[in-house]
Structure formats: C-alpha cells, structure tokens
Design a protein around this motif. Structure first.
Motif, PDB file in Angstrom:
ATOM      1  N   VAL A 146      -8.153  -1.308   3.954  1.00 38.51           N
ATOM      2  CA  VAL A 146      -7.192  -0.205   3.274  1.00 38.51           C
ATOM      3  C   VAL A 146      -6.833  -0.450   1.922  1.00 38.51           C
ATOM      4  O   VAL A 146      -7.009   0.633   1.078  1.00 38.51           O
ATOM      5  CB  VAL A 146      -6.054  -0.451   4.263  1.00 38.51           C
ATOM      6  CG1 VAL A 146      -4.847   0.677   3.696  1.00 38.51           C
ATOM      7  CG2 VAL A 146      -6.186  -0.019   5.722  1.00 38.51           C
ATOM      8  N   SER A 147      -6.859  -1.700   1.587  1.00 39.38           N
ATOM      9  CA  SER A 147      -6.659  -1.891  -0.181  1.00 39.38           C
ATOM     10  C   SER A 147      -8.001  -1.250  -0.760  1.00 39.38           C
ATOM     11  O   SER A 147      -7.676  -0.875  -1.789  1.00 39.38           O
ATOM     12  CB  SER A 147      -6.560  -3.277  -0.202  1.00 39.38           C
ATOM     13  OG  SER A 147      -5.280  -4.010   0.327  1.00 39.38           O
ATOM     14  N   THR A 234      -5.672  -8.840  -3.662  1.00 41.10           N
ATOM     15  CA  THR A 234      -4.749  -9.078  -5.000  1.00 41.10           C
ATOM     16  C   THR A 234      -5.440  -8.271  -6.301  1.00 41.10           C
ATOM     17  O   THR A 234      -4.736  -7.664  -6.819  1.00 41.10           O
ATOM     18  CB  THR A 234      -4.840 -10.289  -5.348  1.00 41.10           C
ATOM     19  OG1 THR A 234      -4.390 -10.992  -4.175  1.00 41.10           O
ATOM     20  CG2 THR A 234      -3.975 -10.679  -6.556  1.00 41.10           C
ATOM     21  N   TYR A 235      -6.757  -8.468  -6.118  1.00 44.79           N
ATOM     22  CA  TYR A 235      -7.321  -7.589  -7.329  1.00 44.79           C
ATOM     23  C   TYR A 235      -7.448  -6.126  -6.999  1.00 44.79           C
ATOM     24  O   TYR A 235      -7.067  -5.420  -7.887  1.00 44.79           O
ATOM     25  CB  TYR A 235      -9.080  -7.885  -7.198  1.00 44.79           C
ATOM     26  CG  TYR A 235      -9.806  -7.072  -8.423  1.00 44.79           C
ATOM     27  CD1 TYR A 235      -9.849  -7.431  -9.477  1.00 44.79           C
ATOM     28  CD2 TYR A 235     -10.646  -6.049  -7.745  1.00 44.79           C
ATOM     29  CE1 TYR A 235     -10.637  -6.650 -10.419  1.00 44.79           C
ATOM     30  CE2 TYR A 235     -11.356  -5.190  -8.664  1.00 44.79           C
ATOM     31  CZ  TYR A 235     -11.293  -5.611  -9.898  1.00 44.79           C
ATOM     32  OH  TYR A 235     -12.255  -4.776 -10.736  1.00 44.79           O
ATOM     33  N   CYS A 236      -7.466  -5.748  -5.926  1.00 47.68           N
ATOM     34  CA  CYS A 236      -7.406  -4.169  -5.680  1.00 47.68           C
ATOM     35  C   CYS A 236      -5.735  -3.778  -6.076  1.00 47.68           C
ATOM     36  O   CYS A 236      -5.737  -2.577  -6.438  1.00 47.68           O
ATOM     37  CB  CYS A 236      -7.843  -3.713  -4.203  1.00 47.68           C
ATOM     38  SG  CYS A 236      -9.482  -3.970  -4.046  1.00 47.68           S
ATOM     39  N   THR A 237      -4.759  -4.687  -5.597  1.00 48.65           N
ATOM     40  CA  THR A 237      -3.410  -4.210  -5.828  1.00 48.65           C
ATOM     41  C   THR A 237      -3.136  -3.999  -7.248  1.00 48.65           C
ATOM     42  O   THR A 237      -2.610  -3.315  -7.898  1.00 48.65           O
ATOM     43  CB  THR A 237      -2.595  -5.129  -5.225  1.00 48.65           C
ATOM     44  OG1 THR A 237      -2.958  -5.443  -3.898  1.00 48.65           O
ATOM     45  CG2 THR A 237      -1.269  -4.876  -5.377  1.00 48.65           C
ATOM     46  N   ILE A 238      -3.821  -5.112  -8.096  1.00 44.04           N
ATOM     47  CA  ILE A 238      -3.520  -5.101  -9.491  1.00 44.04           C
ATOM     48  C   ILE A 238      -3.925  -3.826 -10.330  1.00 44.04           C
ATOM     49  O   ILE A 238      -3.425  -3.180 -11.093  1.00 44.04           O
ATOM     50  CB  ILE A 238      -4.122  -6.177 -10.249  1.00 44.04           C
ATOM     51  CG1 ILE A 238      -3.340  -7.556  -9.820  1.00 44.04           C
ATOM     52  CG2 ILE A 238      -3.962  -6.179 -11.758  1.00 44.04           C
ATOM     53  CD1 ILE A 238      -3.901  -8.844 -10.099  1.00 44.04           C
ATOM     54  N   GLN A 239      -5.356  -3.461  -9.768  1.00 46.26           N
ATOM     55  CA  GLN A 239      -5.917  -2.317 -10.258  1.00 46.26           C
ATOM     56  C   GLN A 239      -5.126  -0.942  -9.807  1.00 46.26           C
ATOM     57  O   GLN A 239      -5.009   0.059 -10.756  1.00 46.26           O
ATOM     58  CB  GLN A 239      -7.518  -2.350  -9.817  1.00 46.26           C
ATOM     59  CG  GLN A 239      -8.333  -3.435 -10.431  1.00 46.26           C
ATOM     60  CD  GLN A 239      -8.278  -3.349 -11.838  1.00 46.26           C
ATOM     61  OE1 GLN A 239      -8.452  -2.438 -12.612  1.00 46.26           O
ATOM     62  NE2 GLN A 239      -8.121  -4.757 -12.482  1.00 46.26           N
ATOM     63  N   LEU A 266       0.842  -1.026   0.514  1.00 49.79           N
ATOM     64  CA  LEU A 266       1.244  -2.313  -0.393  1.00 49.79           C
ATOM     65  C   LEU A 266       2.376  -3.002   0.682  1.00 49.79           C
ATOM     66  O   LEU A 266       2.406  -4.202   0.755  1.00 49.79           O
ATOM     67  CB  LEU A 266       1.931  -2.077  -1.464  1.00 49.79           C
ATOM     68  CG  LEU A 266       0.796  -1.500  -2.526  1.00 49.79           C
ATOM     69  CD1 LEU A 266       1.213  -1.218  -3.817  1.00 49.79           C
ATOM     70  CD2 LEU A 266      -0.475  -2.498  -2.703  1.00 49.79           C
ATOM     71  N   ALA A 267       3.298  -2.097   1.023  1.00 45.79           N
ATOM     72  CA  ALA A 267       4.338  -2.643   1.858  1.00 45.79           C
ATOM     73  C   ALA A 267       3.720  -3.313   3.065  1.00 45.79           C
ATOM     74  O   ALA A 267       4.080  -4.561   3.676  1.00 45.79           O
ATOM     75  CB  ALA A 267       5.293  -1.459   2.477  1.00 45.79           C
ATOM     76  N   VAL A 268       2.734  -2.949   3.998  1.00 50.41           N
ATOM     77  CA  VAL A 268       2.188  -3.532   5.052  1.00 50.41           C
ATOM     78  C   VAL A 268       1.403  -4.691   4.589  1.00 50.41           C
ATOM     79  O   VAL A 268       1.673  -5.859   5.447  1.00 50.41           O
ATOM     80  CB  VAL A 268       1.262  -2.504   5.819  1.00 50.41           C
ATOM     81  CG1 VAL A 268       0.552  -3.327   6.877  1.00 50.41           C
ATOM     82  CG2 VAL A 268       1.957  -1.388   6.405  1.00 50.41           C
ATOM     83  N   LEU A 269       0.741  -4.761   3.614  1.00 47.92           N
ATOM     84  CA  LEU A 269      -0.004  -6.250   2.990  1.00 47.92           C
ATOM     85  C   LEU A 269       1.240  -6.970   2.789  1.00 47.92           C
ATOM     86  O   LEU A 269       0.869  -8.330   3.051  1.00 47.92           O
ATOM     87  CB  LEU A 269      -0.681  -5.696   1.921  1.00 47.92           C
ATOM     88  CG  LEU A 269      -1.529  -6.804   1.270  1.00 47.92           C
ATOM     89  CD1 LEU A 269      -2.567  -7.322   2.019  1.00 47.92           C
ATOM     90  CD2 LEU A 269      -2.078  -6.357  -0.151  1.00 47.92           C
ATOM     91  N   LEU A 270       2.281  -6.572   1.937  1.00 46.73           N
ATOM     92  CA  LEU A 270       3.156  -7.717   1.577  1.00 46.73           C
ATOM     93  C   LEU A 270       3.919  -8.446   3.050  1.00 46.73           C
ATOM     94  O   LEU A 270       4.067  -9.689   3.057  1.00 46.73           O
ATOM     95  CB  LEU A 270       4.131  -7.081   0.808  1.00 46.73           C
ATOM     96  CG  LEU A 270       5.397  -8.069   0.382  1.00 46.73           C
ATOM     97  CD1 LEU A 270       5.029  -9.204  -0.433  1.00 46.73           C
ATOM     98  CD2 LEU A 270       6.518  -7.220  -0.460  1.00 46.73           C
ATOM     99  N   LEU A 271       3.992  -7.384   3.955  1.00 47.47           N
ATOM    100  CA  LEU A 271       4.663  -8.064   5.422  1.00 47.47           C
ATOM    101  C   LEU A 271       3.619  -8.975   6.011  1.00 47.47           C
ATOM    102  O   LEU A 271       4.030 -10.104   6.409  1.00 47.47           O
ATOM    103  CB  LEU A 271       4.854  -6.896   6.222  1.00 47.47           C
ATOM    104  CG  LEU A 271       5.599  -7.097   7.594  1.00 47.47           C
ATOM    105  CD1 LEU A 271       6.876  -7.719   7.365  1.00 47.47           C
ATOM    106  CD2 LEU A 271       5.703  -5.977   8.342  1.00 47.47           C
TER     107      LEU A 271
END
Length: 381
Positions: A146-147, A234-239, A266-271
């Motif tokens: 998903v990311s 993490t890389y995908c999220t930063i970009q 991002l919310a699902v990933l953080l959880l």
C-alpha cells in the motif's frame, strides 16, 4: 486429571504459553526445557495467575469484535458496485488476514481455559498455528505494498503509473500469500501433539529439531518481518510527505483525492507499528537472552512482557476497521452507498405497494363519482 497448582501454572507458562500465544505469531520457543526454570524467582506468581485468568476472555473479545469489523470491511470493499482501487485491493487482503487471525483465537482461548489440554487434534494444531503465523508476514507486506502504491501515485505518477493496475495488484497479493505460506512451513512441520506426563495433558507444542532454530526464527521475524518492510515504508512515507507539500501538486484536483487516500494509509501504518513494536522488542530481548544464556531474570520478565505485547499485537486486527471508518472518507462513502443499495430494496417495495394502494383508492373514488356526474351532466344524444 492431576490438579495444577500455582507453581505448576507458572511452569506451564514457561513451557507452553509463550509457545502457544507467541508462536501463534512466530514460533519462537521450543519445548526442550530451556525455559522451564521457575518464573517466581523474578516475577510475582500473581502476574502469571492474572494472565491465566484474563487471557481467554480477552481472546474471545478480540475474536467477536474483530470478526464483525473485518467482515464489514470485506463486504464493503468486495461487493460494492464500483471496482476496488489498487490500495483497496491490498487493504482488503490485509482485512482478510486479520479475519483469519481472529477466527483462530477461540481455539487458544479454549486451550488456555482447558489448562493447555489441546482437544482439537493434530490437524488443527498445525493449521491454527500456520494461519496465525501467516497473518503477521502477510499484514506487514500488504501494508508495504500500500505504501509503495501511494509512492507511485504521488511521486512516480508518470514513469511507473503502469504498475498501479489492478491486475498487477492481484498478482502481488498472490505472491505475498504464497511467501507467507512458505515461511510458515516450519510451523506446520514441527508442531505436534506432545504428552506431558507431569501434568497429565496433551499439548499442542513446537518441537524444533535443533536449538539454533529459535534464534533463527527470531532473526527472521525481526529482519524480514519488520526491519526490511519498515525501511521500505519509511522511505515511501518520506517521499510521499515531500510530494504532498509540493506547491505544484497541491493545485491539482486529483492530488486532493490521493491525499485523502494517503492519510488513511499512513494512519493504518502508524497503528501497525504502535501495536507490533513492543512484540518486536520482546523478540529481540528473547534472542539476546537465548544466545547469552546468563540473563535468566531478564528472560523470565520478558515472558510477561511478551504476553502483554502479544495482546497489543492481536488488537491491531480489530483496530484497523475503526480507522477505515474514522479516517477513510472514501471508505465511508462506499459503505454508505453499499448499505443504501442493500437495504432500501424492501423499503422501495413497500413504497410501491403503498403507491398502488393509493392508486386503487383513487380509482375507487373516481368510479364512485362517475355515476353522479352522469346524472347531473347527461351526455348529449
């Protein structure tokens, strides 16, 4: 059956509980007696007793809540009239993995309530553990996919857009499920029913052929099951965050839609990280204590920590649907449309019946008025 005292329960936990609940996820401990020292040396026996009494109820609670929520999510994503997006395909598969996990929790609840006597036979002993083991790896890699999809949608829109086709997403899901099944093969091979004469029980336990299997599985879980996908996400999220802050992209209407979908991801990933990080830390501590062999007190304390971390991880399976309902605006709209189309059919039928009754009443009233009009205004001859 032999009565099991408080000390026996403590010892059983050192032998069995970590294997049955932790191995539910990663098959870390064997039953070779490495952890059979009395946990009361460093841990109050009340802690073990509390775990023994509270675990079944909590497992049943997660099962009921998680089953209802994930069935709801799957019904909306799979049976809605519109086609699923690539991200929704991944999230639907993740919801399926969560549903599979919560559906095997009653087996462990009954097993604990039954003082670790496994009543379901060898096939379910292997299958239940394999399903539990598959859940963790499949869930983290569906989140990783998903990311990557969000990254391709917002950062590599033109160059790699062809990779966001639904056919490609379905193949990716198939590969993830096959890899998760491959990783859980040792669980299916080494899980067996073992009779413990001192407790007069037949338990579903893990019997590794060598002691090095345990730290190897721990490293597999930490590295393959967490560190590698975490680095990718993490890389995908930063970009993605950089792309969302770009002034050029913010002018596009399509990007606003992608932004809302990305916020849910991002919310699902953080959880997921919050729920699973304690379990990953306890796994690393278990590896250190196993290899060093001198941290017996740390080892026993970590057993308690692992149990609590396990339930924190299990909770993720019933918290994700809550996020879909709260953060996912697109999912909210889909759910509203799906159930609006599903339930009002009877209402529309009743409305049509009412309309027909009203028309019948109107016809009757009109026909009764017709003779009077004929008598007052006779037709010309």
């Amino acid at each position: 059956m032999v009565s099991i005292t408080t000390e026996n329960v403590t010892q059983l936990y050192n032998i069995m509980t970590t294997q049955e609940l932790r191995i539910n996820l990663a098959d870390f401990h064997n039953t070779s007696g490495v952890y059979q020292m009395n946990g009361s040396e460093c841990i109050n026996l009340d802690a073990w007793n509390w775990l023994h009494t509270s675990q079944p109820g909590f497992l049943w609670f997660i099962f009921i809540l998680g089953a209802i929520e994930n069935v709801f999510v799957l019904s909306v994503l799979c049976f809605h009239k519109s086609r699923c997006t690539v991200a929704e395909i991944y999230l639907a598969n993740m919801s399926l993995a969560d549903l599979m996990l919560v559906c095997v929790l009653p087996f462990w609840a009954i097993n604990i309530s039954n003082k670790f006597e496994w009543p379901f036979g060898l096939f379910l002993c292997k299958t239940v553990n394999a399903i539990s083991y598959m859940n963790f790896y499949s869930s983290i890699y569906f989140l990783t996919l998903v990311s990557i999809d969000r990254y391709l949608a917002l950062v590599k829109t033109m160059s790699l857009g062809r990779m966001r086709r639904t056919a490609c997403a379905k193949w990716n899901c198939f590969i993830v499920w096959m890899c998760a099944l491959l990783i859980c093969l040792p669980t299916m091979m080494f899980r067996n029913l073992q009779y413990f004469k001192e407790y007069n029980i037949t338990a579903c336990s893990l019997q590794y052929p060598a002691t090095y299997w345990q730290p190897a599985n721990n490293c597999l879980l930490n590295i393959v099951g967490f560190v590698i996908p975490l680095c990718v996400t993490t890389y995908c999220t930063i970009q993605i965050i950089k792309a969302l802050r770009s002034s050029e992209l913010q002018k596009l209407k399509l990007i606003q839609t992608e932004r809302r979908a990305t916020m849910l991801v991002l919310a699902v990933l953080l959880l997921f990280i919050i729920c699973w990080l304690p379990f990953q830390i306890s796994t690393f501590i278990d590896t250190v204590s196993h290899l060093a062999g001198t941290f017996k007190c740390l080892e026993n304390i970590n057993e308690i920590v692992t149990q609590v971390a396990t339930y924190c991880a299990f909770s993720n399976s019933c918290l994700n649907p809550v996020l879909y309902a709260i953060v996912g605006k697109h999912f909210q709209r889909k759910a509203a449309e799906f159930y609006k189309d599903l339930f009002p059919k009877r209402c529309r039928k009743s409305q049509s019946v009412q309309m027909e009754n009203s028309l019948d009443t109107l016809r009757t009233s009109f026909s009764s008025e017709c003779p009077r009009k004929k008598s007052v205004f006779p037709l010309p001859r």
